[in-house]
Write an enzyme that holds these catalytic residues in place. Structure first.
Site, PDB file in Angstrom:
ATOM      1  CB  SER A   8      -0.876  -0.020   1.262  1.00 12.61           C
ATOM      2  OG  SER A   8      -1.384   1.276   1.514  1.00 12.61           O
ATOM      3  NE  ARG A  23     -35.503 -32.227 -21.808  1.00 12.37           N
ATOM      4  CZ  ARG A  23     -35.936 -31.924 -23.043  1.00 12.37           C
ATOM      5  NH1 ARG A  23     -36.400 -32.874 -23.834  1.00 12.37           N
ATOM      6  NH2 ARG A  23     -35.906 -30.678 -23.452  1.00 12.37           N
TER       7      ARG A  23
END
Lengths: 442, 442, 442, 442
Positions: free
Chosen positions: C267, C306
């Site tokens: 950082s 299905r």
């Protein structure tokens, strides 16, 4: 066996079988009263029903018979009727279907559980507010990704806990007031057997039970359950967050807080240990909630006028969700009300990086004269020097010529003073507490 | 109250508090035996412990004390020791940490519950196999997206149920055999207090309890719990699938099956109704499982040597998951063992579209002479004609010149005969049953 | 935008749209080949299809047309046929339904993704094994509920990571081999249009694609998907566990490990910070998995031949689950392969309690002469004295008369030596590594 | 490839990478403007930043660099700064941390997605309202547990859909207005680098972005995300419910509705089929939501000042949840706006039981003269007679002496007239529509 840990507090009993059964009886009685107030029954019949239901029913035998009916309502209605003669027996359950009774009872049970949860959440939020007030200026390392980043105050951390708990409370109160509604629809949600009085009876029933009115029966419109689940899920998160912080702050290597309940969390084999049992149990409660919320949300897709399993799938998860959030709230309250704070340790930890936590503040102070990028580069150079030489950041800063030409020693000292560093945090604490006070005053 | 519907069958008791407590006691006793077999304790001490634990312990008081310790193991150990003098008292729990006892007990409870679940699942699969055999040739509309598509046989549908149940069973049996392992690690998983005997004691303990051995303590390596959860989640799906089919086939407008348990699912107010209570309750059980599986999987991310809440978060979801899958298995078994099949209705429904369900077969028959696309186009033209004129598909086919030039009337009759149409389905049923038989024979 | 963090590694592309489309094409081509090998098509037709599918198809336009069909298979089949003349065009997709193609493609995509995941998991497990070997004797505080408990070795911690990863791998490999099966059922799962050749074509198709055979079509028997989901869920847990440990060990106040990839996690504003980005991203990946597993398990309850939405509901969650586990595996590998260990810091932390971590060992040593309870009481007394006086535990132990009469100074020194304390841990590491080696040798 | 089915509608683009990146840029620009309005920057610098960000940035390269930083914000800030000179470059991102930008962007993205979702939900609710109005009196079988129970009207069913959708909308609008708040806290949530101007800048930023203000930074106080997730989960349920009803009503054997979009859902091989693709795709979308909600709720337990993975774990699930609910809303709107109603079929189905659906009404009519129990018993006797003899219920009722002595023929006819039976349903529809109109008028 596990309830002491996982079902702490009064919600456990409020969602137990006995409470459900009692709530179902209340709904049947309130229905009779509502029918009478709507002119569809006589006062004597209602009185007979009230007398007949004064004694409790046998939850176990009703539960057994429930298997054939698919719900415990039918056996309960039969049990009530068995205590009555006509015409009162015929009045029982009039106009209602099983789901009307069970859903209304679920709303009663939920409202009572929410009240109990709210009590513990308010107490936990109050405890957090007290910590915020007491420690508005107490410096502590702000940690991001579990790395020390820049200083903050312990009060701001506690204010964050308070804020999350208050947000969850606000939502649960909205839900309790507006979304826990009576259910009355009859066999297919048309209120057919009540004729033109349907709407009135539904309204009276809501008022009798202290539940919200429902414009339409909601047998298969489950947004109320979904919002309740969502609200509880958010509450679980609000409980879990401070619990996790406490567990992390109580780590041996951090040691900034510890739970202060005597005798709890001790280990005879390991005398140095002091387990943060309250926070751990609160955390456990919070972890159980999201899966239950998902089940309740998924169950909202229900077919036609009444469901074929999706409704049944709500019962245990709803009770369990109330129970686990209630347990979490009770544990967290206990944890926060007895939390011991070690300010010295907070300061000590803050100094671990030899002052490097103040690097951002120094870079900010250099910004007017150097711009962001070169300011940061300079600070990085100094920080590297400090770390490489194992010297305190302050010392290197003070001896650095580039810095020295831009910042006075007293400015540097101010920038590196933790008390100063938490000014912003303290201001936020004040605002949050003021907002809370003004909200409470309304 | 709800257990008749939602916690049917013997698993309920197998995962109740009393069963957990008993299992915990068994683990403590087995540990003492293992220590003795490893030469770390004398037979008299073990005998004393066996005598002292013969009488049950008070689950409620142990549960209450559990709150301060964070687990019910500590109060149990104290309760056992209170019944013993030295040196036996010092032997109790030697080398173990609370989690060793509770995890091993969880494995015992799980294995017993899995056995009971397996019994019901096997019975349900057998019932499905019987239906598959009996109805290998029974024509029924194959339905995709809930629309009739092409014919199949009811037997193939049942074989699909069987296949799903068998797959779930296979997996649960693997888990029961290989993944339900003993836990023994001591305070931080090093087995330190057992010295060089640690490995041997762990092995002996596994054997005493009939659990799998574990190469390493698994206090925070929870793949076993995750696999167990996953296996139960798959079982829930395998239970829910036939349950959903039964609910759909039992619809008033379909009416091809109904549950045959006398008196169940009847409604006094609606004499025509016959609720498929078994399938509905099985479906409800199945719907509850996935959220619990997610909770158990999420709990696997545990810190360091022992968790800070994630472990506690497993207890209730694991018991609840076993319970709900057990309930679903018991209900499904009951449902399938008493399922009444209406073959006439199946045929009748198959004819709803006036034979259009056989359009695909006709197009296939035209393929050699016309190719796929013009074959399909021709069939579509005829189908449109049939629907527009409200005439049976067969009639229009037989009178169509283009078709007539390619297919003989007897060929058309054969293509439109449901018995013929299910040949492929019947062959698949035979294969599935043969495979099952040969698997059973091993 | 987020893929660098959340979809690291090669799995991302392996489950992208292009990969799915390619897999669907492969299935169509393999089907044609299988039909030919079964005598239902001529080699020229197959060759024509192979040529026609050599060039990629336009994923975007197929996706658009998919909306009307409800699947992308129909538009793909049309797109293939548009590149062909008869009779080859009629051969395409023969005997198959859309779901056959998509499910088989899903299995191909999954198998390839599993291969890639396995590569990273193996590498991560190898890295953990290396750490276990290198640090079998490196003392570190064993931490329970995030409190220091007793010593362990860092190697045992790493061996635990290895063990979890290996368990997940074993399961994923079983699934890849046995449960990723071909799908071929035709419109309603009867293989009707293939006549007597159905079984053979299905077998050939499985072989062509390198997938497992399926005794029955499994359009609505989704245990395969459920097992795959469960296996991936367990893998996510196995990834998350070491990642969490790394994050915790890398805490500023603990500082026992850090990620060693240059430039990552730095950082600019906070030069002292070094975020454990790999572990954090691995943890994020692990957290996303359980909810997806729940969705896939819940989707297993599918109607009739299905599904009506439940099947569609699998597509994105399956791809997302593979992607997130793949990302987690890639990050964890990277993290473990570059992990820097700070042994000195481990020793330093171990001494935080002034030796109290060895209290359990001392109590154990007193057991033969004093029994458990008085041994523990004595140790507690000494520990309290040490803490109250701020003196090292060793010092108080050595000067204590009661202790002194039972333990020699050198015995006490041995008990308090961290190197000695980890003997049990080291032995477990050896066993785990040996088992791994012998498994690998097979 | 799957987006046509699973990510229908405009939300897909609104949550795509490009939209996120754009929103992040907007936040950076709005921050600069806010700093300027607070007197912390000059107008020229802001203008420079506005110019520099007018051209889009490269999402792919920013995504790649994101891996090292752990977020895409750092590379974006660098990319913006690369287009600027000082002092404007130093102004970019001033006072903010990566999470400020990403969270605020997430709120922007969410608000826009919610607007789009709301548009489709409103349209779906309007379509349901139109159906409710048009069919307030259209008799249809009320179905419970998928069994015909008593009559209702199709309008009431549609009003139930409307009611669920409106409830979800109300909640989402509350969330959009009050809970999508700006994030601005700086590195550890103290707004330290903004000094005393922090509160003002945060307020200005909220106003610039049109987001709600936040009293405290909420880096690890995630109730906002949780409420958003919960609201979307409820919306998914409200979408799934009508979708499921449509799928069930469109079944071949029920046939009471069908989707009316030309060409959609047709099957070339099965000309009789008309798949309800819209409802199926809406249902699929709804099924995907609960697992994502659970992930987002579970992610709320975040450590300290900024999370270590839990925050990253929100990104994809949040986008995916918005996407799937958006898709469901778009599909449901489409489905309901084109729904074809077959009133004749509804009546025909209602008569399946030969009038038995009116048994409850007859029993109710007998109640005054016979009491509930004997009234029901009488009706059951008649019903059994009717079913046994295969005779219509009406006929047996009219010829029954016991009934005849209590009910006149015209009364019986009235009770058995479907139009009459739906009076209660129609009244509920009217009330629901009136309420809706009065709510809209406000």
């Amino acid at each position: 066996l596990f309830d002491g840990v996982l079902a702490r507090g009064p919600v456990r009993d409020a969602v137990a079988d006995a409470a459900w059964l009692r709530a179902m009886v209340e709904v049947e009685v309130a229905l009779a009263r509502s029918l009478s107030r709507a002119g569809l029954a006589r006062a004597e019949e209602v009185a007979a029903i009230e007398r007949a239901t004064a004694e409790p029913f046998d939850s176990a035998s009703i539960g057994r018979e429930a298997a054939d009916a698919g719900t415990p309502v039918l056996p309960l209605v039969r049990a009530i009727q068995d205590r009555l003669g006509e015409p009162a027996a015929s009045l029982v359950h009039r106009g209602a279907t099983s789901q009307d009774i069970l859903d209304s009872a679920a709303m009663l049970v939920s409202r009572r559980a929410l009240d109990l949860i709210a009590t513990d959440l308010v107490a936990a939020a109050d405890a957090a507010a007290d910590l915020a007030r007491a420690h508005r200026d107490t410096p502590i390392a702000g940690r991001t990704l579990l790395q020390q980043a820049v200083p903050t105050s312990f009060g701001l951390k506690a204010a964050g806990w308070m804020s999350g708990l208050d947000a969850a409370l606000t939502r649960l109160q909205e839900i309790a007031e507006h979304r826990l509604a009576v259910q009355l629809g009859g066999a297919a949600g048309t209120r057919a057997t009540l004729g033109d009085a349907g709407t009135e009876v539904a309204r009276l029933l809501a008022d009798e039970l202290g539940l919200a009115r429902a414009p339409l029966p909601w047998h298969t419109e489950r947004s109320r359950i979904g919002e309740l689940a969502g609200g509880l899920g958010v509450a679980a998160g609000a409980i879990g967050k401070p619990a996790l912080d406490v567990v992390l702050l109580a780590q041996t290597e951090v040691g900034e807080v510890r739970e202060g309940v005597a005798g709890r969390g001790a280990s005879s084999a390991m005398p140095h240990k002091r387990n943060p049992v309250g926070a751990v149990a609160a955390l456990a409660a919070a972890r159980v909630a999201p899966g239950l919320v998902a089940t309740l949300l998924a169950s909202a897709v229900q077919p036609h006028e009444r469901a074929a399993g999706e409704w049944h799938a709500e019962w245990r998860p709803l009770a369990e969700l109330l129970r686990t959030v209630g347990s979490g709230a009770a544990w967290l309250r206990d944890c926060l009300e007895h939390l011991e704070i070690d300010e010295a340790r907070m300061l000590e930890n803050l100094d671990r990086h030899g002052g490097l936590l103040f690097a951002e503040a120094v870079a900010d102070a250099l910004l007017p004269s150097m711009g962001r990028r070169s300011g940061q580069a300079t600070v990085e150079r100094v920080a590297t020097e400090a770390r490489a030489g194992g010297r305190p950041f302050a010392e290197v800063l003070l001896s650095d010529l580039e810095i020295g030409s831009r910042l006075q020693p007293e400015e540097i000292a101010r920038l590196l003073d933790p008390r100063n560093a938490v000014r912003g945090a303290a201001a936020l604490v004040d605002q949050a507490l003021e907002q809370r006070a003004s909200r409470a005053a309304r």
